[in-house]
Scaffold this active site. Structure first.
Site, PDB file in Angstrom:
ATOM      1  N   ARG A 187       0.835  -1.199   0.000  1.00  0.00           N
ATOM      2  CA  ARG A 187       0.000   0.000   0.000  1.00  0.00           C
ATOM      3  C   ARG A 187       0.872   1.252   0.000  1.00  0.00           C
ATOM      4  NH1 ARG A 187      -3.839  -0.966   5.015  1.00  0.00           N
ATOM      5  NH2 ARG A 187      -4.382   1.227   4.598  1.00  0.00           N
ATOM      6  N   CYS A 247      -0.798   6.211   9.046  1.00  0.00           N
ATOM      7  CA  CYS A 247      -1.263   4.905   8.574  1.00  0.00           C
ATOM      8  C   CYS A 247      -2.420   5.153   7.624  1.00  0.00           C
ATOM      9  CB  CYS A 247      -1.664   4.025   9.765  1.00  0.00           C
ATOM     10  SG  CYS A 247      -2.848   4.799  10.883  1.00  0.00           S
TER      11      CYS A 247
END
Length: 295
Positions: A187, A247
């Site tokens: 990601r 995050c």
């Protein structure tokens, strides 16, 4: 626990406290389980079926700024105080947080950080979480008695511990602090999809990747201080300088704060909006990605 509360407590220690019926006004246990939709789990429902005796459920989607369009944005000092006070947490309570994730720690570090942010340092993470509590054969229950509500008076919020979109944008050129992204490498690099619809993967320019699940070992236990220091060094993150965790939405980014704290570097920051906000607001040139096409 002494004057300074340990950031981590063991399952053995907590089990002893439970057996001696010491869970109460001076020791509150909070199940903070939260999951991404793709994980197909419901923390609140699981709590109702099985939890550590004496625990209450802390819902990070309830203790939040409800006016924000982003997920579980930090609440105000007053809202946080009301929420935890209704769980029986006072200024004299030692709070132990855990979650029931397969990782050993997933969402609990967010609540650990929130308590410290709002001036309550008497908070610990249960090392290994519910996973290890069960593995070691300690009792669980479905019974729940809501603690009597008490008054919790928040301390002065440590606003410097929270970074905004503008702080992160300005830091690209100013380089006032290091940015550590704890999402998985795929990601971060932009080659694996994000769990939120309409959000593409990638990262903030200049950030480093330290996946959150690498802060724990195969049993879900936090790495030793020496192992954590080696992880930071390998990731080219300097613990002597200010760092900021990020995050997907501000939950697991708190793992890096706990890890730095354990290494003797307290006071690391968190980008509360994290990648979800960054992708929504940042111009294309500030979306770093190796992706050849969109997901």
């Amino acid at each position: 626990m002494g004057v300074q509360t340990q950031a981590l407590v063991s399952v053995k220690w907590l089990s002893g406290m439970v057996k001696r019926n010491l869970v109460g006004p001076h020791l509150r246990i909070l199940d903070t389980s939260w999951y991404l939709p793709m994980m197909n789990r419901d923390g609140k429902k699981e709590f109702a079926q099985s939890h550590i005796p004496g625990a209450s459920f802390f819902d990070i989607d309830e203790c939040t700024d409800r006016t924000s369009k982003f997920d579980h944005t930090l609440p105000s000092e007053e809202d946080f105080a009301d929420y935890v006070g209704n769980l029986g947490v006072s200024n004299h309570s030692h709070v132990v947080v855990y979650d029931a994730s397969d990782y050993g720690a997933f969402s609990c570090t967010r609540v650990w950080w929130m308590f410290r942010l709002f001036g309550h340092p008497q908070v610990s993470v249960l090392n290994g979480g519910f996973r290890n509590w069960v593995r070691e054969g300690h009792p669980v229950t479905a019974e729940y008695t809501k603690p009597e509500a008490v008054r919790f008076k928040p301390g002065t919020m440590k606003r410097a511990w929270v970074k905004s979109f503008e702080d992160m944008r300005d830091n690209i050129s100013a380089q006032d602090f290091q940015v550590v992204d704890v999402r998985p490498h795929g990601r971060f690099r932009g080659v694996e999809p994000e769990p939120r619809e309409g959000v593409q993967p990638g990262h903030i320019p200049g950030s480093k990747c330290m996946p959150f699940d690498k802060f724990v070992d195969g049993d879900g236990m936090m790495l030793s201080t020496q192992e954590l220091k080696r992880f930071f060094e390998k990731s080219q993150v300097d613990l002597s300088k200010l760092l900021c965790g990020t995050c997907g939405s501000g939950v697991t980014g708190c793992h890096v704060v706990l890890a730095a704290h354990l290494c003797g570097a307290p006071g690391a920051c968190v980008y509360d909006g994290s990648w979800y906000e960054w992708f929504t607001k940042a111009p294309p040139e500030h979306i770093a990605s190796e992706a050849k096409s969109k997901f």
